[in-house]
Design a protein around this motif. Sequence first.
Motif, mmCIF file in Angstrom:
data_model
loop_
_atom_site.group_PDB
_atom_site.id
_atom_site.type_symbol
_atom_site.label_atom_id
_atom_site.label_comp_id
_atom_site.label_asym_id
_atom_site.label_seq_id
_atom_site.Cartn_x
_atom_site.Cartn_y
_atom_site.Cartn_z
ATOM 1 N N ASP A 127 0.548 -1.569 -0.224
ATOM 2 C CA ASP A 127 -0.108 0.372 0.181
ATOM 3 C C ASP A 127 1.391 1.392 0.029
ATOM 4 O OD1 ASP A 127 -1.945 1.981 -0.038
ATOM 5 O OD2 ASP A 127 -2.248 1.223 2.710
ATOM 6 N N VAL A 128 1.355 1.928 -1.495
ATOM 7 C CA VAL A 128 1.951 2.832 -1.112
ATOM 8 C C VAL A 128 1.399 4.582 -1.422
ATOM 9 C CG1 VAL A 128 4.445 1.118 -2.508
ATOM 10 C CG2 VAL A 128 2.343 2.778 -3.198
ATOM 11 N N GLY A 129 0.446 3.833 -1.442
ATOM 12 C CA GLY A 129 -0.648 5.264 -1.713
ATOM 13 C C GLY A 129 -1.614 6.189 -1.164
ATOM 14 N N PHE A 130 -1.577 5.777 0.065
ATOM 15 C CA PHE A 130 -2.176 6.075 1.333
ATOM 16 C C PHE A 130 -1.798 7.487 1.780
ATOM 17 C CE2 PHE A 130 -5.013 6.995 5.358
ATOM 18 C CZ PHE A 130 -5.993 5.992 4.316
ATOM 19 N N GLY A 131 -0.513 7.585 1.671
ATOM 20 C CA GLY A 131 -0.204 9.202 1.971
ATOM 21 C C GLY A 131 0.895 9.258 3.474
ATOM 22 N N ALA A 132 0.305 8.173 4.762
ATOM 23 C CA ALA A 132 1.226 7.742 5.541
ATOM 24 C C ALA A 132 0.857 6.320 5.393
ATOM 25 C CB ALA A 132 -0.156 8.114 6.682
ATOM 26 N N SER A 133 1.649 6.032 4.697
ATOM 27 C CA SER A 133 1.264 4.431 3.893
ATOM 28 C C SER A 133 2.539 3.288 4.935
ATOM 29 C CB SER A 133 2.054 3.789 2.844
ATOM 30 O OG SER A 133 0.746 4.601 1.567
ATOM 31 N N PRO A 134 2.167 2.257 5.170
ATOM 32 C CA PRO A 134 3.248 1.354 5.485
ATOM 33 C C PRO A 134 4.502 1.688 4.941
ATOM 34 C CG PRO A 134 0.659 0.207 5.615
ATOM 35 C CD PRO A 134 1.250 1.534 4.494
ATOM 36 N N LEU A 135 5.795 1.496 5.758
ATOM 37 C CA LEU A 135 6.800 1.486 4.894
ATOM 38 C C LEU A 135 7.183 0.058 4.540
ATOM 39 C CD1 LEU A 135 8.658 4.057 7.441
ATOM 40 C CD2 LEU A 135 7.821 4.633 4.750
ATOM 41 N N GLU A 136 6.639 -1.023 5.120
ATOM 42 C CA GLU A 136 7.040 -2.294 4.417
ATOM 43 C C GLU A 136 5.829 -2.963 3.583
ATOM 44 O OE1 GLU A 136 8.360 -4.152 7.478
ATOM 45 O OE2 GLU A 136 6.521 -4.147 8.285
ATOM 46 N N PRO A 137 5.549 -4.079 2.852
ATOM 47 C CA PRO A 137 4.366 -4.667 2.460
ATOM 48 C C PRO A 137 4.386 -5.509 3.921
ATOM 49 C CG PRO A 137 6.074 -5.963 1.117
ATOM 50 C CD PRO A 137 6.941 -4.202 2.812
ATOM 51 N N ILE A 138 2.756 -6.354 3.814
ATOM 52 C CA ILE A 138 2.230 -6.851 5.622
ATOM 53 C C ILE A 138 2.044 -8.036 4.819
ATOM 54 C CG2 ILE A 138 0.378 -6.743 7.205
ATOM 55 C CD1 ILE A 138 0.856 -3.616 6.889
#
Length: 283
Positions: A127-138
């Motif tokens: 999830d790279v597009g939320f702005g405050a996105s997780p810095l790694e895949p889950i």
Amino acid sequence: MWNSDDLDLDSYLAFLAYEGDRAPTLETLRALQRAHVLTVRWDTLDSFLYREVRLDLPALQDKLIRRGRGGYCFEHVTLFAAALEKLGFRFTAVSGRVQLGADSSRPRPATHAMLLVELEGTRWLSDVGFGASPLEPIELVDGARSNAGPWPYLLRWQEITHGSPGWAVHQPGDGADGPEGWQVRQVFTENPQYPVDYAVGNHFVASNDRSPFVIRPYVQRLRTDRYDTLDALTWTTEHPGRDRKQETVQPHEVPKLLDDVFGIRTGPDEAELLVRRLADLAG
């Protein structure tokens, strides 16, 4: 499918300052997601100023990479998907419903773009597009967590809308739809989405009178120890474990604030238009 032939991969990776391995592995995905989230800017200025957001790769590379402007999820994910495709990753695009502040019995439209990446029999939410996105895949399993960034995230399989099961991403907070200490951030199913589906969702977000991104600008920047947002004329800064700081700015201050704090460059004409529109909004 994601038009990766139109992507200048070397320029994109150089913009991210990424010099690592290009093999389609989990380590590469982790490094690319972290670099993308921390480097590529996030804003809704085009929908607020022009009611038009383009998703073709030449336009995205010009805007997000060459001109240093920001974009929202459809732009980020379209660019990231093209890069992953060119690197040889296998993935499925999906759409989610942002839940924050919403009543789950009256769901918002599914207008948040994400990717499910397949690696050695395991799937990962990117999830790279939320702005405050997780810095790694889950990892796409019930109970998976991410603690890589300044705030943790939790992934649960649960009822999401009207009795239907699906995935819910949780962030710290208090909400009726999550476990104690967590609130639902967004929900999604695994129904595949394609570029044409994102084009439809993007059209609504960029141009519809009911889209929040049309009625006021929203800008975000996440760093490893700080999160800034600009919601119309309200500038908020948060640090993990500390009280948030909030202040109101004046329209004429916004272009410099965008450059100094958010790393977003606006040209003279666009800055003038933005100040004028913000003044109208404030009035």
